[in-house]
Design a protein around this motif. Sequence first.
Motif, PDB file in Angstrom:
ATOM      1  N   GLU A 117       8.013 -14.608 -19.571  1.00  0.00           N
ATOM      2  CA  GLU A 117       8.193 -15.727 -20.503  1.00  0.00           C
ATOM      3  C   GLU A 117       8.799 -15.210 -21.798  1.00  0.00           C
ATOM      4  O   GLU A 117       8.434 -14.140 -22.292  1.00  0.00           O
ATOM      5  CB  GLU A 117       6.854 -16.423 -20.791  1.00  0.00           C
ATOM      6  CG  GLU A 117       7.006 -17.672 -21.648  1.00  0.00           C
ATOM      7  CD  GLU A 117       5.688 -18.415 -21.844  1.00  0.00           C
ATOM      8  OE1 GLU A 117       5.708 -19.659 -21.887  1.00  0.00           O
ATOM      9  OE2 GLU A 117       4.641 -17.745 -21.958  1.00  0.00           O
ATOM     10  N   LYS A 118       9.748 -15.957 -22.333  1.00  0.00           N
ATOM     11  CA  LYS A 118      10.381 -15.634 -23.605  1.00  0.00           C
ATOM     12  C   LYS A 118      10.631 -16.948 -24.340  1.00  0.00           C
ATOM     13  O   LYS A 118      11.329 -17.818 -23.839  1.00  0.00           O
ATOM     14  CB  LYS A 118      11.704 -14.896 -23.381  1.00  0.00           C
ATOM     15  CG  LYS A 118      12.466 -14.573 -24.670  1.00  0.00           C
ATOM     16  CD  LYS A 118      13.814 -13.905 -24.366  1.00  0.00           C
ATOM     17  CE  LYS A 118      14.567 -13.580 -25.652  1.00  0.00           C
ATOM     18  NZ  LYS A 118      15.893 -12.962 -25.387  1.00  0.00           N
ATOM     19  N   LYS A 119      10.021 -17.088 -25.504  1.00  0.00           N
ATOM     20  CA  LYS A 119      10.199 -18.331 -26.257  1.00  0.00           C
ATOM     21  C   LYS A 119      10.209 -18.041 -27.750  1.00  0.00           C
ATOM     22  O   LYS A 119       9.628 -17.061 -28.218  1.00  0.00           O
ATOM     23  CB  LYS A 119       9.085 -19.327 -25.918  1.00  0.00           C
ATOM     24  CG  LYS A 119       7.678 -18.830 -26.201  1.00  0.00           C
ATOM     25  CD  LYS A 119       6.637 -19.836 -25.732  1.00  0.00           C
ATOM     26  CE  LYS A 119       5.227 -19.343 -26.016  1.00  0.00           C
ATOM     27  NZ  LYS A 119       4.188 -20.290 -25.541  1.00  0.00           N
ATOM     28  N   ASN A 120      10.891 -18.894 -28.480  1.00  0.00           N
ATOM     29  CA  ASN A 120      10.957 -18.740 -29.925  1.00  0.00           C
ATOM     30  C   ASN A 120       9.717 -19.326 -30.579  1.00  0.00           C
ATOM     31  O   ASN A 120       9.191 -20.361 -30.158  1.00  0.00           O
ATOM     32  CB  ASN A 120      12.201 -19.434 -30.479  1.00  0.00           C
ATOM     33  CG  ASN A 120      13.484 -18.762 -30.046  1.00  0.00           C
ATOM     34  OD1 ASN A 120      13.534 -17.548 -29.900  1.00  0.00           O
ATOM     35  ND2 ASN A 120      14.530 -19.552 -29.838  1.00  0.00           N
ATOM     36  N   SER A 124      10.484 -15.728 -34.912  1.00  0.00           N
ATOM     37  CA  SER A 124      10.026 -14.641 -34.052  1.00  0.00           C
ATOM     38  C   SER A 124      10.233 -15.009 -32.582  1.00  0.00           C
ATOM     39  O   SER A 124      10.474 -16.167 -32.243  1.00  0.00           O
ATOM     40  CB  SER A 124       8.538 -14.357 -34.302  1.00  0.00           C
ATOM     41  OG  SER A 124       8.323 -13.915 -35.625  1.00  0.00           O
ATOM     42  N   ILE A 125      10.146 -13.999 -31.707  1.00  0.00           N
ATOM     43  CA  ILE A 125      10.220 -14.223 -30.269  1.00  0.00           C
ATOM     44  C   ILE A 125       8.886 -13.849 -29.652  1.00  0.00           C
ATOM     45  O   ILE A 125       8.362 -12.750 -29.887  1.00  0.00           O
ATOM     46  CB  ILE A 125      11.336 -13.389 -29.612  1.00  0.00           C
ATOM     47  CG1 ILE A 125      12.690 -13.709 -30.230  1.00  0.00           C
ATOM     48  CG2 ILE A 125      11.373 -13.653 -28.102  1.00  0.00           C
ATOM     49  CD1 ILE A 125      13.819 -12.858 -29.681  1.00  0.00           C
ATOM     50  N   ASP A 126       8.336 -14.754 -28.861  1.00  0.00           N
ATOM     51  CA  ASP A 126       7.077 -14.535 -28.164  1.00  0.00           C
ATOM     52  C   ASP A 126       7.403 -14.116 -26.724  1.00  0.00           C
ATOM     53  O   ASP A 126       7.913 -14.917 -25.944  1.00  0.00           O
ATOM     54  CB  ASP A 126       6.246 -15.827 -28.188  1.00  0.00           C
ATOM     55  CG  ASP A 126       4.854 -15.640 -27.629  1.00  0.00           C
ATOM     56  OD1 ASP A 126       4.606 -14.634 -26.945  1.00  0.00           O
ATOM     57  OD2 ASP A 126       4.002 -16.524 -27.867  1.00  0.00           O
ATOM     58  N   PHE A 127       7.132 -12.855 -26.395  1.00  0.00           N
ATOM     59  CA  PHE A 127       7.369 -12.325 -25.055  1.00  0.00           C
ATOM     60  C   PHE A 127       6.056 -12.217 -24.290  1.00  0.00           C
ATOM     61  O   PHE A 127       5.040 -11.795 -24.846  1.00  0.00           O
ATOM     62  CB  PHE A 127       7.972 -10.915 -25.119  1.00  0.00           C
ATOM     63  CG  PHE A 127       9.438 -10.844 -25.411  1.00  0.00           C
ATOM     64  CD1 PHE A 127      10.368 -11.031 -24.401  1.00  0.00           C
ATOM     65  CD2 PHE A 127       9.885 -10.555 -26.691  1.00  0.00           C
ATOM     66  CE1 PHE A 127      11.730 -10.929 -24.661  1.00  0.00           C
ATOM     67  CE2 PHE A 127      11.240 -10.445 -26.966  1.00  0.00           C
ATOM     68  CZ  PHE A 127      12.171 -10.637 -25.941  1.00  0.00           C
ATOM     69  N   VAL A 155      -0.128  -6.014 -29.523  1.00  0.00           N
ATOM     70  CA  VAL A 155      -0.458  -6.948 -28.439  1.00  0.00           C
ATOM     71  C   VAL A 155      -1.093  -8.203 -29.032  1.00  0.00           C
ATOM     72  O   VAL A 155      -2.029  -8.117 -29.833  1.00  0.00           O
ATOM     73  CB  VAL A 155      -1.427  -6.295 -27.438  1.00  0.00           C
ATOM     74  CG1 VAL A 155      -1.807  -7.280 -26.336  1.00  0.00           C
ATOM     75  CG2 VAL A 155      -0.815  -5.043 -26.842  1.00  0.00           C
ATOM     76  N   THR A 156      -0.582  -9.367 -28.643  1.00  0.00           N
ATOM     77  CA  THR A 156      -1.128 -10.631 -29.170  1.00  0.00           C
ATOM     78  C   THR A 156      -2.027 -11.353 -28.170  1.00  0.00           C
ATOM     79  O   THR A 156      -2.930 -12.080 -28.568  1.00  0.00           O
ATOM     80  CB  THR A 156       0.013 -11.589 -29.572  1.00  0.00           C
ATOM     81  OG1 THR A 156       0.874 -11.807 -28.438  1.00  0.00           O
ATOM     82  CG2 THR A 156       0.827 -10.999 -30.723  1.00  0.00           C
ATOM     83  N   MET A 168       4.608 -10.376 -30.147  1.00  0.00           N
ATOM     84  CA  MET A 168       5.440 -11.214 -31.006  1.00  0.00           C
ATOM     85  C   MET A 168       6.433 -10.308 -31.718  1.00  0.00           C
ATOM     86  O   MET A 168       6.038  -9.367 -32.414  1.00  0.00           O
ATOM     87  CB  MET A 168       4.580 -11.958 -32.021  1.00  0.00           C
ATOM     88  CG  MET A 168       5.332 -12.993 -32.828  1.00  0.00           C
ATOM     89  SD  MET A 168       5.633 -14.532 -31.932  1.00  0.00           S
ATOM     90  CE  MET A 168       3.987 -15.209 -31.812  1.00  0.00           C
ATOM     91  N   MET A 169       7.728 -10.557 -31.530  1.00  0.00           N
ATOM     92  CA  MET A 169       8.764  -9.718 -32.133  1.00  0.00           C
ATOM     93  C   MET A 169       9.368 -10.419 -33.343  1.00  0.00           C
ATOM     94  O   MET A 169      10.008 -11.468 -33.209  1.00  0.00           O
ATOM     95  CB  MET A 169       9.846  -9.386 -31.100  1.00  0.00           C
ATOM     96  CG  MET A 169      10.863  -8.385 -31.588  1.00  0.00           C
ATOM     97  SD  MET A 169      12.063  -7.937 -30.288  1.00  0.00           S
ATOM     98  CE  MET A 169      10.995  -7.021 -29.165  1.00  0.00           C
TER      99      MET A 169
END
Length: 235
Positions: A117-120, A124-127, A155-156, A168-169
């Motif tokens: 999963e990859k979402k904005n 930030s980007i949540d991977f 790690v989130t 979270m990047m």
Amino acid sequence: MFTGIVEIVGTVLEHKELDQSASGGNGNSMVIGDAEKILGDCNLGDSIAVNGVCLTVTEFDKSTFKVGIAPETLRRTNLGQLKPGSHVNLERAVAGHVRFGGHFVQGHVDTVATIVEKKNDENSIDFTFKLRDPQYILYIVEKGFISVDGASLTVTRVDDKEATFSIMMIAYTQEKVVTAAKEVGDLINVEVDLMGKLVEKQLNYQIERQFSSGNLSLEGLVGKIVDKKLAEKSI
């Protein structure tokens, strides 16, 4: 030893399965370019982390360097998927006089994970990643350290049952690492925090020693823990 703070992004120029040159060692080798910034103080035999994998420099000039890749490394990492034009995270081994900005990263990748999963989330980007080898989820904890393609991240979320974890990047990191451009289905290298593995080994050693010496008090404690867990499941 590395910090997980990626210095630059390099470009794979050449990837050979059988390099018969003196610096290739009759094995798998890779030449990486766009690396001027980290080669000014380079020497043969130095270690450079490539996507989080500690590799030894066997040849270099002002802007490029060559590394050999062992079969075990190819099995454990995503380096076998790299080809000319691929971008890679690069970090030199840490020197004793520098500040330690990330966490202790050995450059010894444990396994790979797939982006599921990859979402904005604002800027930030949540991977979310799923481990290929689920046993390593034991060493991944919420708010703990993780090395993803050599980048030290926090790690989130962790799902032990599904063997997935999330990070979270932030926008700054997105501009500095290759992972930000990866999409769902791509592989990333994972190195878990060394401390978790060390603690587990010490605990296993102590438990085995207690049982071998006939210390039943520890056995009773384990029994109580098991009984408690079974009671919780029956509620």
